[in-house]
Motif scaffolding. Structure first.
Motif, PDB file in Angstrom:
ATOM      1  N   ASP A  39       0.713  -1.027   0.048  1.00 26.99           N
ATOM      2  CA  ASP A  39       0.166   0.106   0.090  1.00 26.99           C
ATOM      3  C   ASP A  39       0.908   1.397   0.107  1.00 26.99           C
ATOM      4  OD1 ASP A  39      -2.105   1.636   0.077  1.00 26.99           O
ATOM      5  OD2 ASP A  39      -2.881   0.920   1.992  1.00 26.99           O
ATOM      6  N   GLU A  40       1.359   1.731  -1.326  1.00 25.09           N
ATOM      7  CA  GLU A  40       2.324   2.840  -1.206  1.00 25.09           C
ATOM      8  C   GLU A  40       1.833   3.570  -2.228  1.00 25.09           C
ATOM      9  OE1 GLU A  40       6.453   1.860  -1.603  1.00 25.09           O
ATOM     10  OE2 GLU A  40       5.944  -0.073  -1.604  1.00 25.09           O
ATOM     11  N   PRO A  41       1.463   4.961  -1.615  1.00 31.77           N
ATOM     12  CA  PRO A  41       0.870   6.020  -2.766  1.00 31.77           C
ATOM     13  C   PRO A  41       1.700   6.051  -3.934  1.00 31.77           C
ATOM     14  CG  PRO A  41       0.820   6.748  -0.530  1.00 31.77           C
ATOM     15  CD  PRO A  41       1.663   5.387  -0.431  1.00 31.77           C
ATOM     16  N   GLY A  42       1.025   6.451  -5.291  1.00 29.16           N
ATOM     17  CA  GLY A  42       1.741   6.562  -6.257  1.00 29.16           C
ATOM     18  C   GLY A  42       2.280   5.263  -6.919  1.00 29.16           C
ATOM     19  N   HIS A  43       1.680   4.243  -6.596  1.00 30.05           N
ATOM     20  CA  HIS A  43       2.378   2.944  -7.314  1.00 30.05           C
ATOM     21  C   HIS A  43       1.068   2.002  -7.734  1.00 30.05           C
ATOM     22  CE1 HIS A  43       6.533   2.781  -5.568  1.00 30.05           C
ATOM     23  NE2 HIS A  43       6.094   3.806  -4.714  1.00 30.05           N
ATOM     24  N   ARG A  44       1.123   2.221  -9.004  1.00 29.91           N
ATOM     25  CA  ARG A  44      -0.054   1.646  -9.755  1.00 29.91           C
ATOM     26  C   ARG A  44       0.334  -0.117  -9.930  1.00 29.91           C
ATOM     27  NH1 ARG A  44      -4.011   3.915 -13.455  1.00 29.91           N
ATOM     28  NH2 ARG A  44      -2.998   2.501 -15.056  1.00 29.91           N
ATOM     29  N   LEU A  45      -0.550  -0.775  -9.475  1.00 33.01           N
ATOM     30  CA  LEU A  45      -0.417  -2.421  -9.684  1.00 33.01           C
ATOM     31  C   LEU A  45      -1.103  -2.923 -10.801  1.00 33.01           C
ATOM     32  CD1 LEU A  45      -0.134  -3.178  -6.072  1.00 33.01           C
ATOM     33  CD2 LEU A  45       1.852  -2.316  -7.629  1.00 33.01           C
ATOM     34  N   ARG A  46      -0.387  -3.806 -12.001  1.00 39.54           N
ATOM     35  CA  ARG A  46      -1.092  -4.174 -12.988  1.00 39.54           C
ATOM     36  C   ARG A  46      -1.664  -5.708 -13.161  1.00 39.54           C
ATOM     37  NH1 ARG A  46      -4.178  -1.932 -16.834  1.00 39.54           N
ATOM     38  NH2 ARG A  46      -2.771  -0.111 -16.725  1.00 39.54           N
ATOM     39  N   HIS A  47      -0.560  -6.334 -12.523  1.00 44.22           N
ATOM     40  CA  HIS A  47      -0.550  -7.877 -12.783  1.00 44.22           C
ATOM     41  C   HIS A  47      -0.234  -8.451 -11.466  1.00 44.22           C
ATOM     42  CE1 HIS A  47      -0.867 -11.703 -14.866  1.00 44.22           C
ATOM     43  NE2 HIS A  47       0.569 -11.911 -14.312  1.00 44.22           N
ATOM     44  N   VAL A  48      -0.901  -9.668 -11.256  1.00 43.57           N
ATOM     45  CA  VAL A  48      -0.377 -10.447 -10.064  1.00 43.57           C
ATOM     46  C   VAL A  48      -0.314 -11.990 -10.508  1.00 43.57           C
ATOM     47  CG1 VAL A  48      -2.660 -10.636  -9.148  1.00 43.57           C
ATOM     48  CG2 VAL A  48      -0.936 -11.288  -7.692  1.00 43.57           C
TER      49      VAL A  48
END
Length: 206
Positions: free
Chosen positions: A166-175
């Motif tokens: 949960d870090e502001p500014g870090h968009r996550l695309r795939h897991v």
């Protein structure tokens, strides 16, 4: 899409076709001129992830709402999930359409995010051995929400949710899950990189 949906097209639907591209004869809308024969379900808005639950064989889909109202749905052949007539989301500060969250003939999500958006981009059922306490959990990456969600499941119900990475500014695309049970996450902002989650080393007696 907004407005009256054209169910003879493909937006808002999950499609079911054979490997050669033909339509299975037992597709739920075959013979209904109002709906595309390829459609397996309708009434979705922006489904970015489709995964099979390894415990049940059912397919689950994560559907992005407008401003919040993101949904987690279990696919049932022939079901209508309601969009754009039924949603827990809003367009900015205004309700969508009449603001209905339920309507006869439509299927409710098993879980939804509102008023805070998840903006799910991918999901994975965890089956690995590295995190035995997480086996059977569902992981979803978030775009505007910028975190990895871990959902604890009890059948088709969500019992708890935890926010990871949960870090502001870090968009996550795939897991995805590695062969050793590690969890890999693709981050596309602020810089592109692959994140790897591993269990801490086991403590040994000295």
């Amino acid at each position: 899409p907004m407005g009256e949906p054209d169910l003879t097209g493909t937006p808002g639907a999950v499609l079911r076709i054979k490997t050669a591209g033909s339509v299975p004869a037992d597709n739920p809308f075959v013979g209904d001129d109002r709906v595309n024969d390829m459609a397996y379900v309708v009434g979705l808005r922006n489904a970015n992830s489709l995964e099979m639950n390894p415990d049940t064989g059912d397919f689950w889909v994560a559907d992005q709402g407008p401003s919040a109202g993101d949904e987690l749905n279990v696919l049932v052949a022939g079901a209508d999930y309601g969009w754009p007539y039924v949603t827990y989301g809003r367009m900015g500060t205004s309700p969508v359409g009449a603001g209905a969250t339920a309507k006869p003939g439509t299927v409710q999500p098993i879980y939804f995010w509102s008023p805070v958006s998840m903006a799910p981009s991918d999901m994975m059922f965890y089956t690995g051995d590295m995190f035995p306490e997480w086996q059977g959990n569902l992981f979803l990456t978030g775009l505007s929400s910028m975190h990895l969600a871990r959902l604890v499941l009890a059948g088709d119900h969500v019992g708890a949710e935890e926010r990871l990475l949960d870090e502001p500014g870090h968009r996550l695309r795939h897991v995805s899950q590695g062969p050793d049970g590690a969890i890999y996450v693709i981050q596309d902002m602020p810089e592109r990189k692959i994140l790897k989650l591993t269990a801490p080393p086991a403590e040994t007696d000295s």
